[in-house]
Design a protein around this motif. Structure first.
Motif, mmCIF file in Angstrom:
data_model
loop_
_atom_site.group_PDB
_atom_site.id
_atom_site.type_symbol
_atom_site.label_atom_id
_atom_site.label_comp_id
_atom_site.label_asym_id
_atom_site.label_seq_id
_atom_site.Cartn_x
_atom_site.Cartn_y
_atom_site.Cartn_z
ATOM 1 N N ARG A 101 57.956 85.314 26.199
ATOM 2 C CA ARG A 101 56.560 85.531 26.576
ATOM 3 C C ARG A 101 56.095 84.659 27.736
ATOM 4 N N ALA A 102 56.903 83.728 28.178
ATOM 5 C CA ALA A 102 56.482 82.867 29.287
ATOM 6 C C ALA A 102 56.468 83.668 30.591
ATOM 7 N N LYS A 103 55.999 83.037 31.637
ATOM 8 C CA LYS A 103 55.804 83.704 32.929
ATOM 9 C C LYS A 103 57.133 84.069 33.579
ATOM 10 N N ILE A 104 57.245 85.330 34.007
ATOM 11 C CA ILE A 104 58.370 85.790 34.816
ATOM 12 C C ILE A 104 57.798 86.245 36.154
ATOM 13 N N VAL A 105 58.298 85.634 37.226
ATOM 14 C CA VAL A 105 57.829 85.928 38.568
ATOM 15 C C VAL A 105 58.950 86.616 39.335
ATOM 16 N N GLY A 106 58.697 87.833 39.774
ATOM 17 C CA GLY A 106 59.653 88.549 40.596
ATOM 18 C C GLY A 106 59.559 88.072 42.037
ATOM 19 N N ILE A 107 60.699 87.731 42.606
ATOM 20 C CA ILE A 107 60.733 87.251 43.994
ATOM 21 C C ILE A 107 61.777 88.086 44.721
ATOM 22 N N THR A 108 61.331 88.799 45.748
ATOM 23 C CA THR A 108 62.234 89.711 46.432
ATOM 24 C C THR A 108 61.844 89.891 47.896
ATOM 25 N N ALA A 109 62.780 90.361 48.679
ATOM 26 C CA ALA A 109 62.506 90.700 50.072
ATOM 27 C C ALA A 109 62.022 92.141 50.182
ATOM 28 N N ASP A 110 62.118 92.912 49.103
ATOM 29 C CA ASP A 110 61.708 94.315 49.086
ATOM 30 C C ASP A 110 60.198 94.400 48.876
ATOM 31 N N ASP A 111 59.459 94.660 49.954
ATOM 32 C CA ASP A 111 58.010 94.712 49.832
ATOM 33 C C ASP A 111 57.476 96.146 49.735
ATOM 34 N N SER A 112 58.358 97.090 49.403
ATOM 35 C CA SER A 112 57.917 98.474 49.261
ATOM 36 C C SER A 112 57.062 98.627 48.005
ATOM 37 N N ALA A 113 56.115 99.548 48.065
ATOM 38 C CA ALA A 113 55.243 99.808 46.919
ATOM 39 C C ALA A 113 56.052 100.276 45.708
ATOM 40 N N GLU A 114 57.077 101.109 45.952
ATOM 41 C CA GLU A 114 57.902 101.618 44.846
ATOM 42 C C GLU A 114 58.697 100.493 44.190
ATOM 43 N N GLY A 115 59.261 99.620 45.038
ATOM 44 C CA GLY A 115 60.030 98.495 44.508
ATOM 45 C C GLY A 115 59.171 97.564 43.680
#
Length: 160
Positions: A101-115
């Motif tokens: 339940r703790a915080k999960i932060v997605g970090i990616t170079a994919d800045d597409s709306a679908e991604g």
């Protein structure tokens, strides 16, 4: 400036703003950095250590899941989206299904709306575009630090 509350636990995280009128608590925060790129993991580790956060690294989503299966606990996970073996969205879904339940932060170079949509729907709390910077990281860490009032009552605790 906020005064510090003494604690027998770890070093203080000195990121509260003076206008908070709350005090810092000394607490060890633990982060899991999940990225298949060694350089990215090293950069994230350096940034997190600026806040005295203890770090553990995983090269893919399966390794991240394995850390939790082994009983390790984390206050925040920085999860890359695209990785071999198990990608970030799949790992996030599994971790949430396991009850993490703790915080999960997605970090990616994919800045597409679908991604972004697909990754968020997997169970992320936040989504950031690489590169991770102190400016982006500071509010995430601030959100994890329990704050106490002048009578040492916890006012806002995001830790579980």
């Amino acid at each position: 400036m906020a005064s510090k509350v003494e604690s027998s636990r770890s070093k203080a995280i000195s990121i509260l703003m003076p206008e908070d009128n709350l005090h810092e608590i000394k607490i060890p925060l633990r982060a899991l950095i999940v990225d298949d790129n060694r350089i990215e993991r090293m950069m994230h580790t350096v940034l997190l250590r600026r806040f005295q956060v203890e770090t553990t690294e995983a090269e893919n989503g399966k390794d991240a899941v394995d850390h939790l299966v082994e009983g390790k606990t984390f206050d925040i996970i920085l999860m890359d989206k695209d990785m071999p073996v198990m990608d970030g969205p799949e790992a996030t879904r599994i971790l949430r299904a396991m009850g993490f339940r703790a915080k999960i932060v997605g970090i990616t170079a994919d800045d597409s709306a679908e991604g972004k949509k697909a990754f968020m729907e997997a169970g992320l709390d936040e989504f950031l575009i690489k590169p991770l910077t102190l400016t982006k990281l500071t509010p995430l860490i601030q959100d994890l630090v329990p704050k106490v009032d002048s009578k040492n009552n916890v006012c806002d605790s995001k830790l579980e």
